[in-house]
Design a protein around this motif. Structure first.
Motif, PDB file in Angstrom:
ATOM      1  N   THR A 228       2.370  -7.384  -9.921  1.00 52.90           N
ATOM      2  CA  THR A 228       1.623  -6.202 -10.338  1.00 52.90           C
ATOM      3  C   THR A 228       0.835  -5.708  -9.133  1.00 52.90           C
ATOM      4  O   THR A 228       0.150  -6.487  -8.471  1.00 52.90           O
ATOM      5  N   VAL A 229       0.932  -4.413  -8.850  1.00 53.69           N
ATOM      6  CA  VAL A 229       0.232  -3.832  -7.710  1.00 53.69           C
ATOM      7  C   VAL A 229      -1.205  -3.526  -8.112  1.00 53.69           C
ATOM      8  O   VAL A 229      -1.446  -2.896  -9.152  1.00 53.69           O
ATOM      9  N   HIS A 230      -2.150  -3.969  -7.304  1.00 56.95           N
ATOM     10  CA  HIS A 230      -3.562  -3.691  -7.545  1.00 56.95           C
ATOM     11  C   HIS A 230      -4.117  -2.833  -6.418  1.00 56.95           C
ATOM     12  O   HIS A 230      -3.932  -3.126  -5.240  1.00 56.95           O
ATOM     13  N   ASN A 231      -4.789  -1.768  -6.810  1.00 55.62           N
ATOM     14  CA  ASN A 231      -5.436  -0.871  -5.856  1.00 55.62           C
ATOM     15  C   ASN A 231      -6.887  -1.320  -5.682  1.00 55.62           C
ATOM     16  O   ASN A 231      -7.679  -1.260  -6.619  1.00 55.62           O
ATOM     17  N   PHE A 232      -7.241  -1.760  -4.474  1.00 55.84           N
ATOM     18  CA  PHE A 232      -8.583  -2.269  -4.207  1.00 55.84           C
ATOM     19  C   PHE A 232      -9.490  -1.227  -3.550  1.00 55.84           C
ATOM     20  O   PHE A 232     -10.595  -1.560  -3.130  1.00 55.84           O
ATOM     21  N   HIS A 233      -9.035  -0.008  -3.444  1.00 56.73           N
ATOM     22  CA  HIS A 233      -9.840   1.009  -2.778  1.00 56.73           C
ATOM     23  C   HIS A 233     -10.975   1.436  -3.702  1.00 56.73           C
ATOM     24  O   HIS A 233     -10.748   2.029  -4.753  1.00 56.73           O
ATOM     25  N   ALA A 234     -12.213   1.127  -3.307  1.00 54.94           N
ATOM     26  CA  ALA A 234     -13.370   1.403  -4.168  1.00 54.94           C
ATOM     27  C   ALA A 234     -13.603   2.885  -4.382  1.00 54.94           C
ATOM     28  O   ALA A 234     -14.050   3.310  -5.447  1.00 54.94           O
ATOM     29  N   ASP A 235     -13.298   3.709  -3.364  1.00 55.20           N
ATOM     30  CA  ASP A 235     -13.584   5.136  -3.460  1.00 55.20           C
ATOM     31  C   ASP A 235     -12.464   5.928  -4.115  1.00 55.20           C
ATOM     32  O   ASP A 235     -12.694   7.035  -4.601  1.00 55.20           O
ATOM     33  N   TYR A 236     -11.264   5.369  -4.141  1.00 53.54           N
ATOM     34  CA  TYR A 236     -10.116   6.102  -4.684  1.00 53.54           C
ATOM     35  C   TYR A 236      -9.346   5.225  -5.670  1.00 53.54           C
ATOM     36  O   TYR A 236      -8.211   4.827  -5.427  1.00 53.54           O
ATOM     37  N   PRO A 237      -9.973   4.897  -6.811  1.00 53.26           N
ATOM     38  CA  PRO A 237      -9.315   4.016  -7.789  1.00 53.26           C
ATOM     39  C   PRO A 237      -8.125   4.647  -8.495  1.00 53.26           C
ATOM     40  O   PRO A 237      -7.333   3.950  -9.111  1.00 53.26           O
ATOM     41  N   GLY A 238      -7.996   5.977  -8.396  1.00 57.42           N
ATOM     42  CA  GLY A 238      -6.930   6.658  -9.123  1.00 57.42           C
ATOM     43  C   GLY A 238      -5.698   6.973  -8.298  1.00 57.42           C
ATOM     44  O   GLY A 238      -4.890   7.817  -8.710  1.00 57.42           O
ATOM     45  N   LEU A 239      -5.538   6.337  -7.140  1.00 57.87           N
ATOM     46  CA  LEU A 239      -4.370   6.625  -6.301  1.00 57.87           C
ATOM     47  C   LEU A 239      -3.068   6.484  -7.083  1.00 57.87           C
ATOM     48  O   LEU A 239      -2.901   5.584  -7.900  1.00 57.87           O
ATOM     49  N   THR A 240      -2.133   7.390  -6.806  1.00 61.46           N
ATOM     50  CA  THR A 240      -0.829   7.339  -7.457  1.00 61.46           C
ATOM     51  C   THR A 240       0.127   6.489  -6.625  1.00 61.46           C
ATOM     52  O   THR A 240      -0.205   6.053  -5.522  1.00 61.46           O
ATOM     53  N   ILE A 241       1.312   6.274  -7.138  1.00 53.42           N
ATOM     54  CA  ILE A 241       2.303   5.480  -6.402  1.00 53.42           C
ATOM     55  C   ILE A 241       2.760   6.204  -5.145  1.00 53.42           C
ATOM     56  O   ILE A 241       3.473   5.618  -4.320  1.00 53.42           O
ATOM     57  N   PHE A 242       2.361   7.464  -4.983  1.00 53.52           N
ATOM     58  CA  PHE A 242       2.674   8.207  -3.773  1.00 53.52           C
ATOM     59  C   PHE A 242       1.500   8.187  -2.791  1.00 53.52           C
ATOM     60  O   PHE A 242       1.497   8.909  -1.805  1.00 53.52           O
ATOM     61  N   GLY A 243       0.485   7.376  -3.080  1.00 56.89           N
ATOM     62  CA  GLY A 243      -0.646   7.271  -2.180  1.00 56.89           C
ATOM     63  C   GLY A 243      -1.568   8.464  -2.203  1.00 56.89           C
ATOM     64  O   GLY A 243      -2.402   8.631  -1.321  1.00 56.89           O
ATOM     65  N   SER A 244      -1.445   9.313  -3.201  1.00 54.85           N
ATOM     66  CA  SER A 244      -2.231  10.542  -3.280  1.00 54.85           C
ATOM     67  C   SER A 244      -3.215  10.470  -4.437  1.00 54.85           C
ATOM     68  O   SER A 244      -3.129   9.590  -5.295  1.00 54.85           O
ATOM     69  N   ASP A 245      -4.155  11.409  -4.465  1.00 57.35           N
ATOM     70  CA  ASP A 245      -5.066  11.509  -5.593  1.00 57.35           C
ATOM     71  C   ASP A 245      -4.317  12.032  -6.815  1.00 57.35           C
ATOM     72  O   ASP A 245      -3.307  12.729  -6.685  1.00 57.35           O
ATOM     73  N   PRO A 246      -4.807  11.726  -8.007  1.00 60.97           N
ATOM     74  CA  PRO A 246      -4.149  12.223  -9.224  1.00 60.97           C
ATOM     75  C   PRO A 246      -4.100  13.741  -9.251  1.00 60.97           C
ATOM     76  O   PRO A 246      -5.039  14.408  -8.813  1.00 60.97           O
ATOM     77  N   ASP A 247      -3.003  14.286  -9.757  1.00 61.95           N
ATOM     78  CA  ASP A 247      -2.829  15.728  -9.885  1.00 61.95           C
ATOM     79  C   ASP A 247      -2.307  16.005 -11.292  1.00 61.95           C
ATOM     80  O   ASP A 247      -1.196  15.592 -11.638  1.00 61.95           O
ATOM     81  N   PRO A 248      -3.096  16.678 -12.119  1.00 58.34           N
ATOM     82  CA  PRO A 248      -2.672  16.919 -13.506  1.00 58.34           C
ATOM     83  C   PRO A 248      -1.385  17.715 -13.614  1.00 58.34           C
ATOM     84  O   PRO A 248      -0.673  17.623 -14.613  1.00 58.34           O
ATOM     85  N   ASP A 249      -1.069  18.514 -12.595  1.00 54.85           N
ATOM     86  CA  ASP A 249       0.162  19.305 -12.645  1.00 54.85           C
ATOM     87  C   ASP A 249       1.404  18.458 -12.396  1.00 54.85           C
ATOM     88  O   ASP A 249       2.507  18.816 -12.825  1.00 54.85           O
ATOM     89  N   LEU A 250       1.239  17.324 -11.684  1.00 59.21           N
ATOM     90  CA  LEU A 250       2.394  16.476 -11.352  1.00 59.21           C
ATOM     91  C   LEU A 250       2.500  15.254 -12.250  1.00 59.21           C
ATOM     92  O   LEU A 250       3.592  14.721 -12.461  1.00 59.21           O
ATOM     93  N   ASN A 251       1.366  14.782 -12.774  1.00 64.09           N
ATOM     94  CA  ASN A 251       1.364  13.650 -13.687  1.00 64.09           C
ATOM     95  C   ASN A 251       2.108  12.446 -13.103  1.00 64.09           C
ATOM     96  O   ASN A 251       3.018  11.886 -13.721  1.00 64.09           O
ATOM     97  N   LEU A 252       1.717  12.042 -11.910  1.00 60.61           N
ATOM     98  CA  LEU A 252       2.364  10.924 -11.234  1.00 60.61           C
ATOM     99  C   LEU A 252       1.804   9.595 -11.722  1.00 60.61           C
ATOM    100  O   LEU A 252       0.621   9.488 -12.051  1.00 60.61           O
ATOM    101  N   PRO A 253       2.635   8.550 -11.762  1.00 54.89           N
ATOM    102  CA  PRO A 253       2.167   7.229 -12.209  1.00 54.89           C
ATOM    103  C   PRO A 253       1.086   6.682 -11.277  1.00 54.89           C
ATOM    104  O   PRO A 253       1.066   6.964 -10.079  1.00 54.89           O
ATOM    105  N   SER A 254       0.200   5.869 -11.829  1.00 54.83           N
ATOM    106  CA  SER A 254      -0.874   5.262 -11.058  1.00 54.83           C
ATOM    107  C   SER A 254      -0.343   4.112 -10.212  1.00 54.83           C
ATOM    108  O   SER A 254       0.583   3.391 -10.619  1.00 54.83           O
ATOM    109  N   LEU A 255      -0.927   3.941  -9.027  1.00 51.01           N
ATOM    110  CA  LEU A 255      -0.573   2.802  -8.181  1.00 51.01           C
ATOM    111  C   LEU A 255      -1.082   1.511  -8.805  1.00 51.01           C
ATOM    112  O   LEU A 255      -0.368   0.511  -8.861  1.00 51.01           O
ATOM    113  N   HIS A 256      -2.321   1.536  -9.297  1.00 56.56           N
ATOM    114  CA  HIS A 256      -2.922   0.331  -9.870  1.00 56.56           C
ATOM    115  C   HIS A 256      -2.238  -0.036 -11.178  1.00 56.56           C
ATOM    116  O   HIS A 256      -2.070   0.794 -12.073  1.00 56.56           O
ATOM    117  N   GLY A 257      -1.844  -1.290 -11.285  1.00 52.95           N
ATOM    118  CA  GLY A 257      -1.206  -1.766 -12.499  1.00 52.95           C
ATOM    119  C   GLY A 257       0.293  -1.584 -12.536  1.00 52.95           C
ATOM    120  O   GLY A 257       0.946  -1.962 -13.515  1.00 52.95           O
TER     121      GLY A 257
END
Length: 366
Positions: free
Chosen positions: A257-286
């Protein structure tokens, strides 16, 4: 893992990722300094500690050199309950594993916690018979968790990434072969060959990690470019993995299971980007991934290698100042880069020249 993102969507992700990268790095460095100075609220805190009496002699001497008392405890991990629970879930299994990886990765030491009082009540006193052993399946609770080893504790060393490496002369075949072997094993996609054990640790550091975390003794056939210490990743993910801000928590066999340890950006997507409601990309964490060999005869990294990388992520996020400031607790870092290093490996702050391209995981993980 198949990538179903369209070209337009990828372009949008890349633009957003590259635009914010420099700002993120600056903020991350500032935040790292601030986090180490911020006290944890004891009433809702989780701690992992060891008794000084259980440390090996070298660790005790280092503790004394750091100006600590010669009796009592050394606190290794601290975090708020909510932050720890993000990685641990509902049970204390994560606490048990992390404590062992810190103190004796291949041992069978036990964990104890108090049944009365608060963390304030037990922060300095020794544990008593009122404490109970923590076992698999126990509910995670705020409090102090004390590790009791089978043998004297030799603490796991800390690997810290240097901001920039100095280039020296060298040869290209090693890095080229390393990448080709990983691409053949994990399949060919626009990816980078990522070192779970950084080359900056040098041959001695790699040997130390392999022996301590896999149990393999007399390591003579593992070098800095051995496929058993690397995986292929899309570059945006490699960016976080290389900085110990994303790690792989072992579940079973070759599943993690991939865990995102970045304290400032807990919502990173699997593409390493911030969440975007228009793209609905899966989360990196979990994100759960399963590794597999696609071709060739090179085996996947054993779980011990992933465990070493994972505990570095934990230390970076939750390690106490007492632990991080111990003398000789860090690996010796080789402050150079050879010509055998490919430009996509261990890049530092050269985002203008080589901006990370957004992607997911390499095809070696599903």
């Amino acid at each position: 893992m198949k990538d179903r993102t369209t070209g337009t969507e990828k372009g949008t992700i890349v633009k957003k990722f590259v635009t914010g990268m420099k700002k993120r790095v600056t903020l991350s460095k500032k935040r790292a300094r601030e986090v180490s100075e911020e006290p944890v609220e004891n009433s809702s805190a989780v701690y992992i500690r060891v008794r000084l009496a259980d440390l090996d002699q070298a660790s005790v001497e280092n503790h004394l050199l750091a100006g600590q008392q010669s009796s009592g405890h050394l606190y290794l991990i601290e975090g708020t309950f909510s932050d720890i629970a993000r990685y641990a879930g509902l049970t204390a299994e994560w606490i048990i594993r992390v404590a062992r990886l810190l103190c004796e990765p291949l041992g069978s030491g036990r964990i104890f916690t108090h049944t009365t009082g608060t963390t304030d009540d037990w922060y300095s006193p020794d544990r008593t018979t009122s404490w109970r052993e923590v076992v698999h399946g126990d509910v995670l609770l705020p409090g102090i968790y004390e590790f009791e080893p089978v043998h004297r504790i030799v603490l796991s060393k800390i690997c810290e990434r240097q901001n920039r490496l100095v280039t020296t002369t060298g040869t290209t075949p090693n890095a080229t072969t390393f990448r080709e072997q990983l691409e053949r094993r994990d399949s060919r996609f626009p990816i980078v060959a990522s070192h779970l054990i950084p080359r900056r640790l040098g041959p001695g550091g790699v040997t130390d990690v392999v022996e301590r975390f896999t149990g393999v003794t007399e390591v003579t056939d593992v070098d800095l470019f051995d496929p058993r210490i690397g995986i292929t990743l899309f570059e945006a993910v490699d960016h976080w993995v290389d900085r110990f801000q994303a790690g792989f928590y072992h579940i079973t066999s070759d599943t993690y299971t991939v865990h995102n340890f970045h304290a400032d950006y807990p919502g990173l997507t699997i593409f390493g980007s911030d969440p975007d409601p228009d793209l609905n990309l899966p989360s990196l964490h979990g994100r759960q991934v399963t590794l597999s060999v696609h071709a060739g005869n090179h085996p996947l990294p054993p779980p011990g290698i992933f465990n070493w990388h994972y505990i570095q992520c934990v230390i970076k996020r939750f390690g106490t100042p007492q632990y991080k400031n111990l003398p000789d607790i860090r690996y010796f870092i080789h402050p150079f880069r050879t010509a055998s290093d490919s430009p996509d490996e261990e890049n530092s702050d050269d985002f203008d020249n080589n901006p990370p391209m957004c992607g997911a995981f390499g095809c070696g993980v599903g």
